[in-house]
Scaffold this motif. Structure first.
Motif, PDB file in Angstrom:
ATOM      1  N   CYS A  26     -19.509 -35.687  37.412  1.00 23.23           N
ATOM      2  CA  CYS A  26     -18.495 -35.250  36.457  1.00 23.23           C
ATOM      3  C   CYS A  26     -19.184 -34.679  35.229  1.00 23.23           C
ATOM      4  N   ILE A  27     -18.439 -33.844  34.531  1.00 24.59           N
ATOM      5  CA  ILE A  27     -18.881 -33.357  33.231  1.00 24.59           C
ATOM      6  C   ILE A  27     -18.540 -34.432  32.206  1.00 24.59           C
ATOM      7  N   ARG A  28     -19.468 -34.739  31.295  1.00 24.06           N
ATOM      8  CA  ARG A  28     -19.204 -35.687  30.215  1.00 24.06           C
ATOM      9  C   ARG A  28     -19.464 -34.973  28.892  1.00 24.06           C
ATOM     10  N   CYS A  29     -18.420 -34.878  28.084  1.00 25.22           N
ATOM     11  CA  CYS A  29     -18.546 -34.249  26.768  1.00 25.22           C
ATOM     12  C   CYS A  29     -17.324 -34.593  25.934  1.00 25.22           C
ATOM     13  N   ARG A  30     -17.420 -34.313  24.644  1.00 27.39           N
ATOM     14  CA  ARG A  30     -16.284 -34.475  23.733  1.00 27.39           C
ATOM     15  C   ARG A  30     -16.488 -33.522  22.565  1.00 27.39           C
ATOM     16  N   SER A  31     -15.438 -32.815  22.211  1.00 27.63           N
ATOM     17  CA  SER A  31     -15.504 -31.925  21.051  1.00 27.63           C
ATOM     18  C   SER A  31     -14.112 -31.740  20.473  1.00 27.63           C
ATOM     19  N   ARG A  32     -14.072 -31.232  19.251  1.00 27.78           N
ATOM     20  CA  ARG A  32     -12.805 -30.966  18.554  1.00 27.78           C
ATOM     21  C   ARG A  32     -12.724 -29.504  18.172  1.00 27.78           C
ATOM     22  N   GLY A  33     -11.513 -28.999  18.145  1.00 28.14           N
ATOM     23  CA  GLY A  33     -11.248 -27.667  17.623  1.00 28.14           C
ATOM     24  C   GLY A  33     -11.600 -26.530  18.562  1.00 28.14           C
ATOM     25  N   GLU A  34     -11.339 -25.335  18.074  1.00 29.88           N
ATOM     26  CA  GLU A  34     -11.541 -24.117  18.865  1.00 29.88           C
ATOM     27  C   GLU A  34     -13.003 -23.838  19.168  1.00 29.88           C
ATOM     28  N   ALA A  35     -13.898 -24.239  18.282  1.00 35.72           N
ATOM     29  CA  ALA A  35     -15.315 -23.929  18.457  1.00 35.72           C
ATOM     30  C   ALA A  35     -16.043 -24.964  19.314  1.00 35.72           C
ATOM     31  N   GLY A  36     -15.359 -26.017  19.743  1.00 30.09           N
ATOM     32  CA  GLY A  36     -16.004 -27.077  20.516  1.00 30.09           C
ATOM     33  C   GLY A  36     -16.458 -26.612  21.889  1.00 30.09           C
ATOM     34  N   SER A  37     -17.561 -27.160  22.359  1.00 27.36           N
ATOM     35  CA  SER A  37     -18.120 -26.752  23.648  1.00 27.36           C
ATOM     36  C   SER A  37     -17.447 -27.438  24.827  1.00 27.36           C
ATOM     37  N   CYS A  38     -16.552 -28.392  24.572  1.00 23.37           N
ATOM     38  CA  CYS A  38     -15.891 -29.134  25.648  1.00 23.37           C
ATOM     39  C   CYS A  38     -14.450 -28.667  25.877  1.00 23.37           C
ATOM     40  N   ARG A  39     -13.997 -27.711  25.113  1.00 26.41           N
ATOM     41  CA  ARG A  39     -12.596 -27.278  25.123  1.00 26.41           C
ATOM     42  C   ARG A  39     -12.216 -26.554  26.422  1.00 26.41           C
ATOM     43  N   ASP A  40     -10.951 -26.194  26.519  1.00 32.31           N
ATOM     44  CA  ASP A  40     -10.435 -25.363  27.612  1.00 32.31           C
ATOM     45  C   ASP A  40     -10.215 -23.956  27.104  1.00 32.31           C
ATOM     46  N   PRO A  41     -10.506 -22.938  27.842  1.00 34.70           N
ATOM     47  CA  PRO A  41     -11.247 -22.995  29.098  1.00 34.70           C
ATOM     48  C   PRO A  41     -12.695 -23.382  28.850  1.00 34.70           C
ATOM     49  N   PHE A  42     -13.259 -24.102  29.808  1.00 34.42           N
ATOM     50  CA  PHE A  42     -14.614 -24.626  29.675  1.00 34.42           C
ATOM     51  C   PHE A  42     -15.588 -23.468  29.595  1.00 34.42           C
ATOM     52  N   PRO A  43     -16.305 -23.314  28.476  1.00 34.62           N
ATOM     53  CA  PRO A  43     -17.115 -22.116  28.261  1.00 34.62           C
ATOM     54  C   PRO A  43     -18.492 -22.131  28.920  1.00 34.62           C
ATOM     55  N   THR A  44     -18.845 -23.231  29.570  1.00 32.77           N
ATOM     56  CA  THR A  44     -20.194 -23.381  30.089  1.00 32.77           C
ATOM     57  C   THR A  44     -20.192 -23.332  31.607  1.00 32.77           C
ATOM     58  N   ASN A  45     -21.164 -22.644  32.177  1.00 32.96           N
ATOM     59  CA  ASN A  45     -21.376 -22.664  33.609  1.00 32.96           C
ATOM     60  C   ASN A  45     -21.894 -24.050  33.970  1.00 32.96           C
ATOM     61  N   VAL A  46     -21.274 -24.724  34.941  1.00 33.36           N
ATOM     62  CA  VAL A  46     -21.644 -26.099  35.255  1.00 33.36           C
ATOM     63  C   VAL A  46     -23.064 -26.224  35.781  1.00 33.36           C
ATOM     64  N   THR A  47     -23.667 -25.136  36.221  1.00 32.14           N
ATOM     65  CA  THR A  47     -25.044 -25.201  36.687  1.00 32.14           C
ATOM     66  C   THR A  47     -26.033 -25.066  35.548  1.00 32.14           C
ATOM     67  N   GLU A  48     -25.558 -24.743  34.356  1.00 33.14           N
ATOM     68  CA  GLU A  48     -26.435 -24.544  33.199  1.00 33.14           C
ATOM     69  C   GLU A  48     -26.065 -25.461  32.037  1.00 33.14           C
ATOM     70  N   THR A  49     -25.625 -26.662  32.325  1.00 32.86           N
ATOM     71  CA  THR A  49     -25.174 -27.549  31.255  1.00 32.86           C
ATOM     72  C   THR A  49     -26.317 -28.077  30.406  1.00 32.86           C
ATOM     73  N   GLU A  50     -27.531 -28.089  30.926  1.00 37.61           N
ATOM     74  CA  GLU A  50     -28.660 -28.585  30.135  1.00 37.61           C
ATOM     75  C   GLU A  50     -28.902 -27.712  28.913  1.00 37.61           C
ATOM     76  N   ALA A  51     -28.530 -26.443  28.986  1.00 39.56           N
ATOM     77  CA  ALA A  51     -28.743 -25.517  27.876  1.00 39.56           C
ATOM     78  C   ALA A  51     -27.721 -25.725  26.758  1.00 39.56           C
ATOM     79  N   GLN A  52     -26.636 -26.409  27.015  1.00 38.48           N
ATOM     80  CA  GLN A  52     -25.573 -26.606  26.029  1.00 38.48           C
ATOM     81  C   GLN A  52     -25.643 -28.020  25.461  1.00 38.48           C
ATOM     82  N   ALA A  53     -25.792 -28.152  24.166  1.00 36.36           N
ATOM     83  CA  ALA A  53     -25.870 -29.462  23.519  1.00 36.36           C
ATOM     84  C   ALA A  53     -24.549 -30.208  23.665  1.00 36.36           C
ATOM     85  N   GLY A  54     -24.635 -31.477  23.993  1.00 32.87           N
ATOM     86  CA  GLY A  54     -23.447 -32.326  24.066  1.00 32.87           C
ATOM     87  C   GLY A  54     -22.717 -32.293  25.390  1.00 32.87           C
ATOM     88  N   ILE A  55     -23.153 -31.485  26.337  1.00 35.25           N
ATOM     89  CA  ILE A  55     -22.516 -31.428  27.649  1.00 35.25           C
ATOM     90  C   ILE A  55     -23.495 -31.995  28.667  1.00 35.25           C
TER      91      ILE A  55
END
Length: 146
Positions: A26-55
């Motif tokens: 599963c993806i584990r993350c938490r963020s608030r607001g429009e600029a959050g990296s955990c929001r919908d639609p999920f802005p990160t490719n699930v194969t590259e989550t190591e590059a995104q802080a907090g995901i």
């Protein structure tokens, strides 16, 4: 007809399905607001989550992932600065083992929560290789029988 090949193929599919169940994440993350990296639609490719802080991609023994959205009812407190989105692994499956999204109570707050069962199912993209495997196996079986 070659029944042993068919039995072997069906056994292989069963083993493949069980092995796929052992690898659920599963993806584990938490963020608030429009600029959050955990929001919908999920802005990160699930194969590259190591590059995104907090995901984080985490192993999920239950196989059940969740996405929780808090603060979407419009009743923000003064310290809130946007809807919070959280993605996580559930410790156990829902009582009815049904995938769904609905409003529910979480830590004494009304939230919108989705439950899903599958590898990385709480990301924006949901992929499943099992139906493709069944189709290819069926084609190979028919080809070997004919």
């Amino acid at each position: 007809m070659n029944y042993s090949a068919l039995v072997l193929l069906l056994f292989g599919l069963l083993v493949l399905k069980e092995a796929n169940c052992l690898q659920k994440r599963c993806i584990r993350c938490r963020s608030r607001g429009e600029a959050g990296s955990c929001r919908d639609p999920f802005p990160t490719n699930v194969t590259e989550t190591e590059a995104q802080a907090g995901i984080h991609v985490v192993a999920c023994p239950s196989g059940w992932c969740a996405k929780l959205i808090q603060g979407t009812t419009g009743a923000f407190r003064s310290d809130d600065y946007g809807a919070a989105t959280q993605r996580m692994c559930l410790q156990r499956s829902p009582n009815d083992d049904e995938e769904r999204c609905a409003y529910t109570m979480w830590n004494h707050k009304k939230v919108y929560m989705c439950f899903c069962n599958g590898d990385l199912c709480n990301s924006a993209l949901r992929t499943s290789t099992f139906p493709v495997t069944i189709l290819l196996s069926f084609i190979v079986t028919i080809y070997s029988i004919l």
